[in-house]
Scaffold this motif. Sequence first.
Motif, PDB file in Angstrom:
ATOM      1  N   LEU A   1       5.101   8.218  11.608  1.00 49.80           N
ATOM      2  CA  LEU A   1       6.185   8.525  10.685  1.00 49.80           C
ATOM      3  C   LEU A   1       6.336   7.463   9.589  1.00 49.80           C
ATOM      4  CD1 LEU A   1       9.021   9.916  12.997  1.00 49.80           C
ATOM      5  CD2 LEU A   1       7.975  11.094  11.060  1.00 49.80           C
ATOM      6  N   ASN A   2       5.676   6.340   9.760  1.00 47.36           N
ATOM      7  CA  ASN A   2       5.847   5.220   8.831  1.00 47.36           C
ATOM      8  C   ASN A   2       4.701   5.190   7.823  1.00 47.36           C
ATOM      9  OD1 ASN A   2       6.505   2.892   7.509  1.00 47.36           O
ATOM     10  ND2 ASN A   2       6.625   1.607   9.334  1.00 47.36           N
ATOM     11  N   PRO A   3       4.942   5.533   6.567  1.00 45.07           N
ATOM     12  CA  PRO A   3       3.850   5.581   5.578  1.00 45.07           C
ATOM     13  C   PRO A   3       3.220   4.237   5.275  1.00 45.07           C
ATOM     14  CG  PRO A   3       5.989   5.871   4.502  1.00 45.07           C
ATOM     15  CD  PRO A   3       6.234   5.938   5.977  1.00 45.07           C
ATOM     16  N   ILE A   4       3.888   3.135   5.616  1.00 47.99           N
ATOM     17  CA  ILE A   4       3.291   1.833   5.336  1.00 47.99           C
ATOM     18  C   ILE A   4       2.046   1.598   6.182  1.00 47.99           C
ATOM     19  CG2 ILE A   4       4.487   0.374   7.037  1.00 47.99           C
ATOM     20  CD1 ILE A   4       4.902  -1.692   4.801  1.00 47.99           C
ATOM     21  N   GLU A   5       1.938   2.320   7.316  1.00 46.07           N
ATOM     22  CA  GLU A   5       0.738   2.194   8.134  1.00 46.07           C
ATOM     23  C   GLU A   5      -0.492   2.616   7.344  1.00 46.07           C
ATOM     24  OE1 GLU A   5       0.568   0.875  11.028  1.00 46.07           O
ATOM     25  OE2 GLU A   5       2.655   0.827  11.710  1.00 46.07           O
ATOM     26  N   HIS A   6      -0.364   3.657   6.531  1.00 50.36           N
ATOM     27  CA  HIS A   6      -1.483   4.123   5.708  1.00 50.36           C
ATOM     28  C   HIS A   6      -1.785   3.127   4.595  1.00 50.36           C
ATOM     29  CE1 HIS A   6      -1.853   8.268   7.366  1.00 50.36           C
ATOM     30  NE2 HIS A   6      -0.621   8.001   7.751  1.00 50.36           N
ATOM     31  N   LEU A   7      -0.758   2.464   4.104  1.00 50.52           N
ATOM     32  CA  LEU A   7      -0.974   1.436   3.081  1.00 50.52           C
ATOM     33  C   LEU A   7      -1.769   0.274   3.666  1.00 50.52           C
ATOM     34  CD1 LEU A   7      -0.200   0.922   0.102  1.00 50.52           C
ATOM     35  CD2 LEU A   7       1.736  -0.413   0.925  1.00 50.52           C
ATOM     36  N   TRP A   8      -1.440  -0.127   4.894  1.00 52.97           N
ATOM     37  CA  TRP A   8      -2.204  -1.182   5.554  1.00 52.97           C
ATOM     38  C   TRP A   8      -3.653  -0.757   5.763  1.00 52.97           C
ATOM     39  CZ3 TRP A   8       0.283  -4.957   4.264  1.00 52.97           C
ATOM     40  CH2 TRP A   8       1.572  -5.299   4.657  1.00 52.97           C
ATOM     41  N   ASP A   9      -3.876   0.517   6.068  1.00 53.05           N
ATOM     42  CA  ASP A   9      -5.245   1.005   6.256  1.00 53.05           C
ATOM     43  C   ASP A   9      -6.067   0.827   4.980  1.00 53.05           C
ATOM     44  OD1 ASP A   9      -4.763   1.718   8.866  1.00 53.05           O
ATOM     45  OD2 ASP A   9      -4.417   3.838   8.433  1.00 53.05           O
ATOM     46  N   VAL A  10      -5.447   1.138   3.836  1.00 54.85           N
ATOM     47  CA  VAL A  10      -6.130   0.969   2.553  1.00 54.85           C
ATOM     48  C   VAL A  10      -6.503  -0.491   2.341  1.00 54.85           C
ATOM     49  CG1 VAL A  10      -5.873   1.125   0.045  1.00 54.85           C
ATOM     50  CG2 VAL A  10      -5.038   2.980   1.492  1.00 54.85           C
ATOM     51  N   VAL A  11      -5.567  -1.393   2.615  1.00 56.67           N
ATOM     52  CA  VAL A  11      -5.809  -2.824   2.440  1.00 56.67           C
ATOM     53  C   VAL A  11      -6.925  -3.298   3.368  1.00 56.67           C
ATOM     54  CG1 VAL A  11      -4.817  -5.128   2.679  1.00 56.67           C
ATOM     55  CG2 VAL A  11      -3.460  -3.286   1.652  1.00 56.67           C
ATOM     56  N   GLU A  12      -6.887  -2.863   4.619  1.00 52.66           N
ATOM     57  CA  GLU A  12      -7.889  -3.321   5.582  1.00 52.66           C
ATOM     58  C   GLU A  12      -9.286  -2.859   5.193  1.00 52.66           C
ATOM     59  OE1 GLU A  12      -8.773  -3.375  10.386  1.00 52.66           O
ATOM     60  OE2 GLU A  12      -7.154  -2.144   9.597  1.00 52.66           O
ATOM     61  N   ARG A  13      -9.406  -1.606   4.719  1.00 53.29           N
ATOM     62  CA  ARG A  13     -10.725  -1.125   4.319  1.00 53.29           C
ATOM     63  C   ARG A  13     -11.307  -1.961   3.183  1.00 53.29           C
ATOM     64  NH1 ARG A  13      -8.515   4.074   5.369  1.00 53.29           N
ATOM     65  NH2 ARG A  13      -7.892   4.345   3.186  1.00 53.29           N
ATOM     66  N   GLU A  14     -10.477  -2.326   2.210  1.00 51.01           N
ATOM     67  CA  GLU A  14     -10.989  -3.097   1.091  1.00 51.01           C
ATOM     68  C   GLU A  14     -11.258  -4.547   1.496  1.00 51.01           C
ATOM     69  OE1 GLU A  14     -10.419  -3.641  -3.679  1.00 51.01           O
ATOM     70  OE2 GLU A  14      -9.198  -2.211  -2.566  1.00 51.01           O
ATOM     71  N   LEU A  15     -10.475  -5.076   2.418  1.00 46.98           N
ATOM     72  CA  LEU A  15     -10.751  -6.419   2.919  1.00 46.98           C
ATOM     73  C   LEU A  15     -12.129  -6.483   3.566  1.00 46.98           C
ATOM     74  CD1 LEU A  15      -7.427  -7.693   4.585  1.00 46.98           C
ATOM     75  CD2 LEU A  15      -8.670  -8.792   2.716  1.00 46.98           C
ATOM     76  N   ARG A  16     -12.435  -5.485   4.368  1.00 47.62           N
ATOM     77  CA  ARG A  16     -13.717  -5.477   5.067  1.00 47.62           C
ATOM     78  C   ARG A  16     -14.881  -5.222   4.115  1.00 47.62           C
ATOM     79  NH1 ARG A  16     -13.126  -5.766  10.407  1.00 47.62           N
ATOM     80  NH2 ARG A  16     -11.085  -5.289  11.307  1.00 47.62           N
ATOM     81  N   ALA A  17     -14.581  -4.671   2.946  1.00 44.93           N
ATOM     82  CA  ALA A  17     -15.634  -4.401   1.971  1.00 44.93           C
ATOM     83  C   ALA A  17     -15.910  -5.585   1.051  1.00 44.93           C
ATOM     84  CB  ALA A  17     -15.253  -3.183   1.126  1.00 44.93           C
ATOM     85  N   LEU A  18     -15.129  -6.661   1.176  1.00 46.69           N
ATOM     86  CA  LEU A  18     -15.320  -7.833   0.332  1.00 46.69           C
ATOM     87  C   LEU A  18     -16.666  -8.482   0.620  1.00 46.69           C
ATOM     88  CD1 LEU A  18     -11.803  -9.562   0.518  1.00 46.69           C
ATOM     89  CD2 LEU A  18     -12.753  -8.277  -1.420  1.00 46.69           C
ATOM     90  N   ASP A  19     -17.324  -8.964  -0.425  1.00 45.78           N
ATOM     91  CA  ASP A  19     -18.594  -9.669  -0.242  1.00 45.78           C
ATOM     92  C   ASP A  19     -18.394 -10.992   0.481  1.00 45.78           C
ATOM     93  OD1 ASP A  19     -19.997  -7.668  -1.558  1.00 45.78           O
ATOM     94  OD2 ASP A  19     -19.693  -8.581  -3.526  1.00 45.78           O
ATOM     95  N   VAL A  20     -17.289 -11.678   0.163  1.00 45.78           N
ATOM     96  CA  VAL A  20     -16.960 -12.944   0.818  1.00 45.78           C
ATOM     97  C   VAL A  20     -15.613 -12.788   1.509  1.00 45.78           C
ATOM     98  CG1 VAL A  20     -16.534 -15.397   0.504  1.00 45.78           C
ATOM     99  CG2 VAL A  20     -18.217 -14.240  -0.947  1.00 45.78           C
TER     100      VAL A  20
END
Length: 314
Positions: free
Chosen positions: A247-266
């Motif tokens: 029910l908490n939409p911020i969970e999806h926002l965290w998912d977006v952040v985590e995916r891009e963090l893991r995609a960082l070169d460094v």
Amino acid sequence: MGKKGDLSNFERGMVVGARRAGLSISQSQLLGFSRTTISRVYKEWCEKGKTSSMRQSYGQKCLVDARGQRRMGRLIQADRRATLTEITTSYNRGMQQSICETTTRTTLRRMGYNSKRPHRVPLISTTNRKKRLQFARAHQNWTVEDWKNVVWSDESRFLLRHSVWGMFSWHTLGPLVPIGHRLNATAYLSIVSDHGHPFMTTMYPSSDGYFQQDNAPCHKARIISNWFLEHDNEFTVIKWPPQSPDLNPIEHLWDVVERELRALDVHPTNLHQLQDAILSILANISKECFQHLVESMPRRIKAVLKAKGGQTQY
């Protein structure tokens, strides 16, 4: 309407990852892209293995071409629980040029996949199902305009065993607070008083705002409850049902952040670098993205009602 036009490599990965995770085009629109864009990007991935918006013109030659990515995609679909070693071994069978696990990991990230440990979704107890159902019934007539007055908050653990606390509303993203230790009631009180309170009073000067928090033990401590009572003339704390991350939409926002963090070169190596990286990612998330998340609330409420308080697709 969702965003149109060409997308960044990360945004393409978001779309592919969402569709491969089983989300429909309508559900994938929560990412902030139009139906046409989602359909086009996913079709390009299925037909060409394409997740990049531009050609690679420099650096080491890619060892896994579009055909190889499609082969790797089929291996993943055949066994969603396969490890990186198993995927690499299966891929190399019958191939003239073998690849290492590092290449497999890089390719999977380029394709929009993220490795996760398989886990079971905890069953919702009978008591909590009733509380979720009661919450949904109490808010089933809330419109998007009503949900625009809610500020969503949450802690999330990313890399390095470090956590951050953040908040957002329809109008804007709120402050981001690094947490370098286990969050207790005293530390949480400092966060809501120093960061949450100014945000609430600034965004909702007419005292018509709602503050959302989950049922973490530190959120329910007596000193926290007393503090909120002292400020109940400035905003209202939503009585949040337990076991309700869907029910908490911020969970999806965290998912977006985590995916891009893991995609960082460094990757970040300390808490300060992690905070800077997350702030940079959040700064590049479009306003339409988190507004679409707030717009999803009536649908989330309906899903809980349909499930009679049980787990939903969100």
